[in-house]
Motif scaffolding. Structure first.
Motif, PDB file in Angstrom:
ATOM      1  N   LYS A  17       0.834  -1.202   0.000  1.00 24.06           N
ATOM      2  CA  LYS A  17       0.000   0.000   0.000  1.00 24.06           C
ATOM      3  C   LYS A  17       0.871   1.255   0.000  1.00 24.06           C
ATOM      4  CE  LYS A  17      -3.872  -2.211   2.306  1.00 24.06           C
ATOM      5  NZ  LYS A  17      -4.728  -2.277   3.466  1.00 24.06           N
ATOM      6  N   THR A  18       1.950   1.218   0.751  1.00 25.80           N
ATOM      7  CA  THR A  18       2.856   2.369   0.808  1.00 25.80           C
ATOM      8  C   THR A  18       3.513   2.601  -0.541  1.00 25.80           C
ATOM      9  OG1 THR A  18       3.267   1.906   3.148  1.00 25.80           O
ATOM     10  CG2 THR A  18       4.831   3.355   2.030  1.00 25.80           C
ATOM     11  N   TYR A  19       3.947   1.549  -1.188  1.00 30.04           N
ATOM     12  CA  TYR A  19       4.581   1.683  -2.503  1.00 30.04           C
ATOM     13  C   TYR A  19       3.614   2.297  -3.511  1.00 30.04           C
ATOM     14  CZ  TYR A  19       6.847   0.588  -6.905  1.00 30.04           C
ATOM     15  OH  TYR A  19       7.404   0.690  -8.149  1.00 30.04           O
ATOM     16  N   LEU A  20       2.359   1.846  -3.473  1.00 29.18           N
ATOM     17  CA  LEU A  20       1.370   2.373  -4.412  1.00 29.18           C
ATOM     18  C   LEU A  20       1.085   3.853  -4.168  1.00 29.18           C
ATOM     19  CD1 LEU A  20      -1.087  -0.661  -4.521  1.00 29.18           C
ATOM     20  CD2 LEU A  20       0.558   0.047  -6.283  1.00 29.18           C
ATOM     21  N   ALA A  21       1.266   4.306  -2.922  1.00 28.23           N
ATOM     22  CA  ALA A  21       1.016   5.707  -2.578  1.00 28.23           C
ATOM     23  C   ALA A  21       2.306   6.521  -2.508  1.00 28.23           C
ATOM     24  CB  ALA A  21       0.289   5.773  -1.234  1.00 28.23           C
ATOM     25  N   TRP A  22       3.438   5.921  -2.824  1.00 27.15           N
ATOM     26  CA  TRP A  22       4.750   6.544  -2.621  1.00 27.15           C
ATOM     27  C   TRP A  22       4.846   7.945  -3.225  1.00 27.15           C
ATOM     28  CZ3 TRP A  22       8.294   5.166   0.728  1.00 27.15           C
ATOM     29  CH2 TRP A  22       9.572   5.702   0.626  1.00 27.15           C
ATOM     30  N   ASP A  23       4.369   8.118  -4.436  1.00 24.51           N
ATOM     31  CA  ASP A  23       4.467   9.420  -5.101  1.00 24.51           C
ATOM     32  C   ASP A  23       3.586  10.477  -4.438  1.00 24.51           C
ATOM     33  OD1 ASP A  23       6.250   8.341  -6.923  1.00 24.51           O
ATOM     34  OD2 ASP A  23       4.683   7.869  -8.384  1.00 24.51           O
ATOM     35  N   ARG A  41       2.747   2.198   9.696  1.00 26.01           N
ATOM     36  CA  ARG A  41       2.074   1.663  10.896  1.00 26.01           C
ATOM     37  C   ARG A  41       0.566   1.769  10.757  1.00 26.01           C
ATOM     38  NH1 ARG A  41       6.477   3.991  13.866  1.00 26.01           N
ATOM     39  NH2 ARG A  41       5.269   5.892  14.158  1.00 26.01           N
ATOM     40  N   ARG A  42       0.094   2.912  10.254  1.00 23.77           N
ATOM     41  CA  ARG A  42      -1.349   3.091  10.066  1.00 23.77           C
ATOM     42  C   ARG A  42      -1.872   2.065   9.056  1.00 23.77           C
ATOM     43  NH1 ARG A  42      -5.778   4.955  12.665  1.00 23.77           N
ATOM     44  NH2 ARG A  42      -7.419   4.902  11.136  1.00 23.77           N
ATOM     45  N   ALA A  43      -1.129   1.834   7.990  1.00 32.45           N
ATOM     46  CA  ALA A  43      -1.529   0.839   6.996  1.00 32.45           C
ATOM     47  C   ALA A  43      -1.580  -0.559   7.625  1.00 32.45           C
ATOM     48  CB  ALA A  43      -0.576   0.859   5.800  1.00 32.45           C
ATOM     49  N   MET A  44      -0.622  -0.856   8.516  1.00 31.85           N
ATOM     50  CA  MET A  44      -0.625  -2.168   9.184  1.00 31.85           C
ATOM     51  C   MET A  44      -1.850  -2.302  10.080  1.00 31.85           C
ATOM     52  SD  MET A  44       3.282  -3.299  10.083  1.00 31.85           S
ATOM     53  CE  MET A  44       3.876  -1.805  10.837  1.00 31.85           C
ATOM     54  N   VAL A  45      -2.140  -1.269  10.866  1.00 36.67           N
ATOM     55  CA  VAL A  45      -3.294  -1.331  11.765  1.00 36.67           C
ATOM     56  C   VAL A  45      -4.581  -1.482  10.960  1.00 36.67           C
ATOM     57  CG1 VAL A  45      -4.673   0.005  13.411  1.00 36.67           C
ATOM     58  CG2 VAL A  45      -2.203  -0.114  13.682  1.00 36.67           C
ATOM     59  N   ASN A  46      -4.743  -0.681   9.908  1.00 36.61           N
ATOM     60  CA  ASN A  46      -5.952  -0.774   9.087  1.00 36.61           C
ATOM     61  C   ASN A  46      -6.081  -2.152   8.430  1.00 36.61           C
ATOM     62  OD1 ASN A  46      -6.605   1.849   9.700  1.00 36.61           O
ATOM     63  ND2 ASN A  46      -5.886   2.695   7.771  1.00 36.61           N
ATOM     64  N   THR A  47      -4.983  -2.669   7.937  1.00 30.98           N
ATOM     65  CA  THR A  47      -5.008  -3.990   7.307  1.00 30.98           C
ATOM     66  C   THR A  47      -5.339  -5.065   8.329  1.00 30.98           C
ATOM     67  OG1 THR A  47      -3.388  -3.262   5.670  1.00 30.98           O
ATOM     68  CG2 THR A  47      -3.648  -5.642   5.957  1.00 30.98           C
ATOM     69  N   GLN A  48      -4.734  -4.971   9.512  1.00 34.09           N
ATOM     70  CA  GLN A  48      -5.001  -5.950  10.569  1.00 34.09           C
ATOM     71  C   GLN A  48      -6.474  -5.928  10.974  1.00 34.09           C
ATOM     72  OE1 GLN A  48      -3.326  -8.365  11.470  1.00 34.09           O
ATOM     73  NE2 GLN A  48      -3.744  -8.906  13.562  1.00 34.09           N
ATOM     74  N   ILE A  49      -7.034  -4.735  11.118  1.00 35.46           N
ATOM     75  CA  ILE A  49      -8.456  -4.628  11.458  1.00 35.46           C
ATOM     76  C   ILE A  49      -9.308  -5.265  10.370  1.00 35.46           C
ATOM     77  CG2 ILE A  49     -10.359  -2.972  11.718  1.00 35.46           C
ATOM     78  CD1 ILE A  49      -8.292  -1.144  13.178  1.00 35.46           C
ATOM     79  N   SER A  50      -8.970  -5.015   9.126  1.00 34.35           N
ATOM     80  CA  SER A  50      -9.705  -5.606   8.005  1.00 34.35           C
ATOM     81  C   SER A  50      -9.613  -7.132   8.056  1.00 34.35           C
ATOM     82  CB  SER A  50      -9.133  -5.076   6.695  1.00 34.35           C
ATOM     83  OG  SER A  50      -9.709  -5.727   5.596  1.00 34.35           O
TER      84      SER A  50
END
Length: 172
Positions: free
Chosen positions: A45-51, A64-73
């Motif tokens: 997700k970070t790579y896709l949003a890198w730019d 970290r936010r992406a990890m938490v959101n993914t974990q919740i999902s």
């Protein structure tokens, strides 16, 4: 190397920060395999949003936010996939990360916490984040962070005092 300077910058970030981010993912999931999957998903997700990420100093928070959101999902999805069974699950194999009795007791106690409490404790004490950043990462208020961490610590203390988390005696 890859042709795009952004790809090299992302690769350098992953090489530099990957081990620390994996520790965070481990704290969120409780086992190495799930932690690796969680980190991989967050880095994708970070790579896709890198730019689009302007502030490179906030990359750890973004991941970290992406990890938490993914974990919740994943938790929400898993709730629908779990059904009671008459069969006992296979015993976990010996994980080198759990060799220390104290370390083992701590992780077993963390695994017994509800997901939000575990996330808050890991972010507060393992990642050493301030309450304001934890509130931002988890999408809750600072007061909720404080009460969640307080309840989690009380539960951890209670669990660590009981015999069911004590190290198992080895028999020969």
């Amino acid at each position: 190397m890859s042709g795009r300077p952004e790809d090299d910058e992302f690769r350098e970030y992953v090489v530099t920060r990957g081990p620390a981010l994996l520790r965070t993912a481990y704290g969120l999931t409780g086992n190495r395999a799930d932690a690796e999957d969680l980190l991989q998903a967050a880095l994708t997700k970070t790579y896709l949003a890198w730019d689009r990420i302007q502030d490179r100093n906030s990359l750890d928070g973004y991941v970290r936010r992406a990890m938490v959101n993914t974990q919740i999902s994943w938790w929400r999805r898993r709730k629908l996939e779990e059904y009671p069974s008459d069969e006992m699950p296979e015993l976990a194999s010996d994980d080198p990360a759990h060799r220390s009795d104290l370390h083992d007791m701590m992780w077993r106690a963390l695994e017994r916490l509800p997901p939000r409490q575990r996330d808050a404790v890991v972010l507060r004490y393992y990642e050493d984040l301030p309450e304001s950043e934890i509130a931002h990462v988890l999408g809750i208020t600072i007061g909720t962070v404080k009460s969640t961490v307080s309840r989690a610590i009380a539960k951890l203390r209670g669990d660590l005092e009981t015999d069911d988390l004590a190290p198992q005696a080895k028999t020969t």
